[in-house]
Write a protein that holds these residues in place. Structure first.
Motif, PDB file in Angstrom:
ATOM      1  N   TRP A  84      -5.385   8.817   0.843  1.00 12.89           N
ATOM      2  CA  TRP A  84      -4.406   8.886  -0.240  1.00 12.89           C
ATOM      3  C   TRP A  84      -4.767   9.985  -1.236  1.00 12.89           C
ATOM      4  CZ3 TRP A  84       0.109   7.353  -2.258  1.00 12.89           C
ATOM      5  CH2 TRP A  84       0.253   7.228  -3.636  1.00 12.89           C
ATOM      6  N   GLU A  85      -6.041  10.029  -1.592  1.00 14.66           N
ATOM      7  CA  GLU A  85      -6.480  10.974  -2.616  1.00 14.66           C
ATOM      8  C   GLU A  85      -6.513  12.420  -2.134  1.00 14.66           C
ATOM      9  OE1 GLU A  85     -10.153   9.273  -4.067  1.00 14.66           O
ATOM     10  OE2 GLU A  85      -9.056   8.083  -5.561  1.00 14.66           O
ATOM     11  N   HIS A 115       1.831  12.295  -0.861  1.00  9.77           N
ATOM     12  CA  HIS A 115       2.017  10.947  -0.315  1.00  9.77           C
ATOM     13  C   HIS A 115       3.050  10.169  -1.128  1.00  9.77           C
ATOM     14  CE1 HIS A 115      -1.005  11.572   2.654  1.00  9.77           C
ATOM     15  NE2 HIS A 115      -1.986  11.678   1.763  1.00  9.77           N
ATOM     16  N   ILE A 127      -2.272  13.066  -3.230  1.00  9.65           N
ATOM     17  CA  ILE A 127      -1.574  11.972  -3.904  1.00  9.65           C
ATOM     18  C   ILE A 127      -0.098  12.297  -4.119  1.00  9.65           C
ATOM     19  CG2 ILE A 127      -1.415  10.636  -6.036  1.00  9.65           C
ATOM     20  CD1 ILE A 127      -4.530  10.859  -6.195  1.00  9.65           C
ATOM     21  N   ASN A 173      -3.492   0.713  -2.801  1.00  7.82           N
ATOM     22  CA  ASN A 173      -3.808   1.047  -1.416  1.00  7.82           C
ATOM     23  C   ASN A 173      -4.465  -0.152  -0.759  1.00  7.82           C
ATOM     24  OD1 ASN A 173      -3.179   3.957  -0.610  1.00  7.82           O
ATOM     25  ND2 ASN A 173      -3.968   4.167  -2.683  1.00  7.82           N
ATOM     26  N   VAL A 182      -8.654   4.052   3.169  1.00 13.19           N
ATOM     27  CA  VAL A 182      -7.295   4.556   2.957  1.00 13.19           C
ATOM     28  C   VAL A 182      -7.203   5.278   1.612  1.00 13.19           C
ATOM     29  CG1 VAL A 182      -4.889   3.835   2.569  1.00 13.19           C
ATOM     30  CG2 VAL A 182      -6.171   2.958   4.533  1.00 13.19           C
ATOM     31  N   VAL A 183      -7.921   4.796   0.608  1.00 15.49           N
ATOM     32  CA  VAL A 183      -7.935   5.487  -0.693  1.00 15.49           C
ATOM     33  C   VAL A 183      -8.344   6.949  -0.487  1.00 15.49           C
ATOM     34  CG1 VAL A 183      -9.073   5.633  -2.955  1.00 15.49           C
ATOM     35  CG2 VAL A 183      -8.339   3.411  -2.069  1.00 15.49           C
ATOM     36  N   CYS A 234       0.838  -1.196   0.000  1.00 13.19           N
ATOM     37  CA  CYS A 234       0.000   0.000   0.000  1.00 13.19           C
ATOM     38  C   CYS A 234       0.879   1.255   0.000  1.00 13.19           C
ATOM     39  CB  CYS A 234      -0.901  -0.019   1.231  1.00 13.19           C
ATOM     40  SG  CYS A 234      -1.827   1.499   1.510  1.00 13.19           S
ATOM     41  N   TYR A 293       0.029   4.369   0.513  1.00 11.86           N
ATOM     42  CA  TYR A 293      -0.246   5.233   1.662  1.00 11.86           C
ATOM     43  C   TYR A 293       0.429   4.675   2.916  1.00 11.86           C
ATOM     44  CZ  TYR A 293      -2.723   8.076   5.083  1.00 11.86           C
ATOM     45  OH  TYR A 293      -3.016   8.945   6.108  1.00 11.86           O
TER      46      TYR A 293
END
Length: 175
Positions: A129-130, A136, A133, A120, A125-126, A93, A95
């Motif tokens: 992350w978004e 990260h 991006i 991810n 968690v997506v 992942c 993230y």
């Protein structure tokens, strides 16, 4: 600007560690790494299309692991340039790497950024992350230098209840 370029370069070489392999015994859980690049990527905030299962009869070895492909053409493309198609951070992942640890990557929670495939762990968690991006990716690229030599995660992304509903098929396919 220079730190962004370094982070992208670091993320582009994120293959020195041990590949994440789950109970399927395949890298990327038996999904075809080349096929992601032909899927229409959803906008940020929307669910991505499901990954394409590879076939147990069409495989290749890379980074100490077996990979499955949906076609011989995709296998040949992969073998010609595996670093182009293999997920960053050895399938962990992205993230999680940015946060300082190796956790499984769910092959159906993906995004291609600057020609690189990132995974991810869960839909929640997506969302994190978004939010940033590029930031990260930069953080993950920096932290990867200390994490890449550690053992791959041994956890299964499918065993996480938050991933229920993120896939409708199991890979690889029988033939």
């Amino acid at each position: 600007m220079l730190s962004s370029a370094f982070a992208v370069m670091a993320a582009g070489s994120a293959f020195a560690g041990e590949q994440y392999v789950d109970e399927s015994k395949y890298a990327l859980s038996g999904y075809d790494p080349v096929a992601y690049f032909s899927l229409e990527q959803a906008p940020v905030g929307q669910k991505q299309p499901e990954a394409i299962p590879g076939k147990a009869s069409i495989t290749a070895d890379y980074n100490g692991s077996k990979w499955a492909f949906s076609s011989e053409e995709n296998r040949d493309k992969f073998l010609a340039d595996p670093a182009k198609y293999a997920p960053q951070f050895d399938g962990h992942c992205a993230y999680g790497i940015a946060q300082g640890g190796k956790v499984p990557g769910n092959p159906n929670l993906w995004r291609i950024v600057d020609g690189k495939l990132f995974l991810n762990i869960t839909p929640n968690v997506v969302g994190f992350w978004e939010e940033d991006i590029k930031g990260h990716i930069s953080s993950a690229g920096t932290k990867w230098t200390t994490l890449e030599g550690q053992e791959a995660s041994s956890k299964s992304w499918k065993s996480i209840s938050a991933n229920d509903g993120t896939y409708s098929t199991t890979a690889p396919k029988g033939s």
